[in-house]
Design an enzyme around this catalytic site. Sequence first.
Site, mmCIF file in Angstrom:
data_model
loop_
_atom_site.group_PDB
_atom_site.id
_atom_site.type_symbol
_atom_site.label_atom_id
_atom_site.label_comp_id
_atom_site.label_asym_id
_atom_site.label_seq_id
_atom_site.Cartn_x
_atom_site.Cartn_y
_atom_site.Cartn_z
ATOM 1 N N ASP A 1 0.820 -1.218 0.000
ATOM 2 C CA ASP A 1 0.000 0.000 0.000
ATOM 3 C C ASP A 1 0.853 1.267 0.000
ATOM 4 O O ASP A 1 0.320 2.373 -0.050
ATOM 5 C CB ASP A 1 -1.009 0.005 1.156
ATOM 6 C CG ASP A 1 -0.375 0.096 2.538
ATOM 7 O OD1 ASP A 1 0.847 0.342 2.641
ATOM 8 O OD2 ASP A 1 -1.103 -0.081 3.533
ATOM 9 N N ASP A 2 2.178 1.118 0.048
ATOM 10 C CA ASP A 2 3.070 2.280 0.048
ATOM 11 C C ASP A 2 3.458 2.728 -1.356
ATOM 12 O O ASP A 2 4.109 3.761 -1.517
ATOM 13 C CB ASP A 2 4.344 1.965 0.840
ATOM 14 C CG ASP A 2 4.055 1.729 2.312
ATOM 15 O OD1 ASP A 2 3.390 2.585 2.918
ATOM 16 O OD2 ASP A 2 4.477 0.689 2.846
ATOM 17 N N SER B 1 -1.879 3.803 1.945
ATOM 18 C CA SER B 1 -1.976 3.297 3.311
ATOM 19 C C SER B 1 -3.322 3.685 3.915
ATOM 20 O O SER B 1 -3.819 4.795 3.693
ATOM 21 C CB SER B 1 -0.847 3.872 4.173
ATOM 22 O OG SER B 1 0.402 3.388 3.751
ATOM 23 N N ASN C 1 5.189 -3.702 4.441
ATOM 24 C CA ASN C 1 4.650 -2.379 4.689
ATOM 25 C C ASN C 1 5.657 -1.534 5.457
ATOM 26 O O ASN C 1 6.462 -2.048 6.227
ATOM 27 C CB ASN C 1 3.360 -2.500 5.506
ATOM 28 C CG ASN C 1 2.636 -1.185 5.648
ATOM 29 O OD1 ASN C 1 2.174 -0.620 4.669
ATOM 30 N ND2 ASN C 1 2.533 -0.690 6.871
ATOM 31 N N SER D 1 4.501 -6.618 7.468
ATOM 32 C CA SER D 1 4.670 -5.224 7.872
ATOM 33 C C SER D 1 5.942 -5.093 8.691
ATOM 34 O O SER D 1 6.298 -5.990 9.453
ATOM 35 C CB SER D 1 3.464 -4.748 8.692
ATOM 36 O OG SER D 1 2.267 -4.868 7.934
#
Length: 321
Positions: free
Chosen positions: A23-24, A55, A130, A163
């Site tokens: 999501d970055d 994010s 993440n 993550s």
Amino acid sequence: MHFTTFFFLLSAVFAKNILMSNDDGFAATNIRALYRDLKADGHNVIMVAPVSQRSGWGGKFDVPYTKDLLTDGEFGYRVKGDPAWGYEPDDMNIWYFNGTPASCVSFGLEYVIPKYFSNFTVDLVVNGPNEGLNLGPGTYTGSGTIGATYNSVYHGLPAIAISASNSNNSFYKDSLDDDPTNPANINSKVSVKLIDELFKAQGDNSRVLPLGVGLNVNIPLVGSQSVNGSCTSPKFVFSRITGLDSDVSKITYNETTGLVGTTYVYEEALRTCYNGDCSLPSEAAVSQEWNCSTAVSVFQIDYDATLVLQSQVQGLLHELF
């Protein structure tokens, strides 16, 4: 010579097809480090990740409504007017998409792979690492990294959300290197170790994880960001998503300023255990209290209550049915 040949054949046996997202953004350092190292490990890897920072979008399924970007992508690596999706000129296995993490995975499965990699059957979806931890049930629903993961599991694919504690969002062209103390490189090393162990344990089974099951993995501060650089090879600890030290967001109101803010509180509901091994520590506890440890939580997408709980509620509502 014979050893080299044996090693090559062994690598070929364990070479798997991996679809990556995050999501970055597709230009973030963490995902580029893991992409590099999974390829070096002999795996076939395709990356389809957001062109912009996504994010906190959870499992939202968002797709572009124009063929071109209306704004610059993350780090200005793609700019307004560029196509809404595309690939790196020097590596067709790296794609960006102007969507959420969940829709990026779907775009990979429904467009990129069938159109350009027709012989590629996904063995595992890996989302991350993440830049920042995703601990507990609040981030399970809110994290784009985890959202892409459970959406992958919905489609019948084994999937892992990874993550890391290095929360600085960095551009790979500025930060990707071979420094063994670079947290991005250690995060990648930890991830590859876990992924390879799964594939090794798979053996002749058709799936690397049971149907409807995924993993949520959280890596501690490592390398140059750990205390005295001491954490370079964190141990793995089985954990639960809920449990002691799990928290949830709560609104606060300041009578003086008239403004609202947020805080985090511990609620009894988050410590209540109905499923799984209730003796396991929560991933939040592992992160906060265990030194140099990576939390590995197993989740399933069968969200229905246990039979006992269903029966209790059915008893309360029995006159309606």
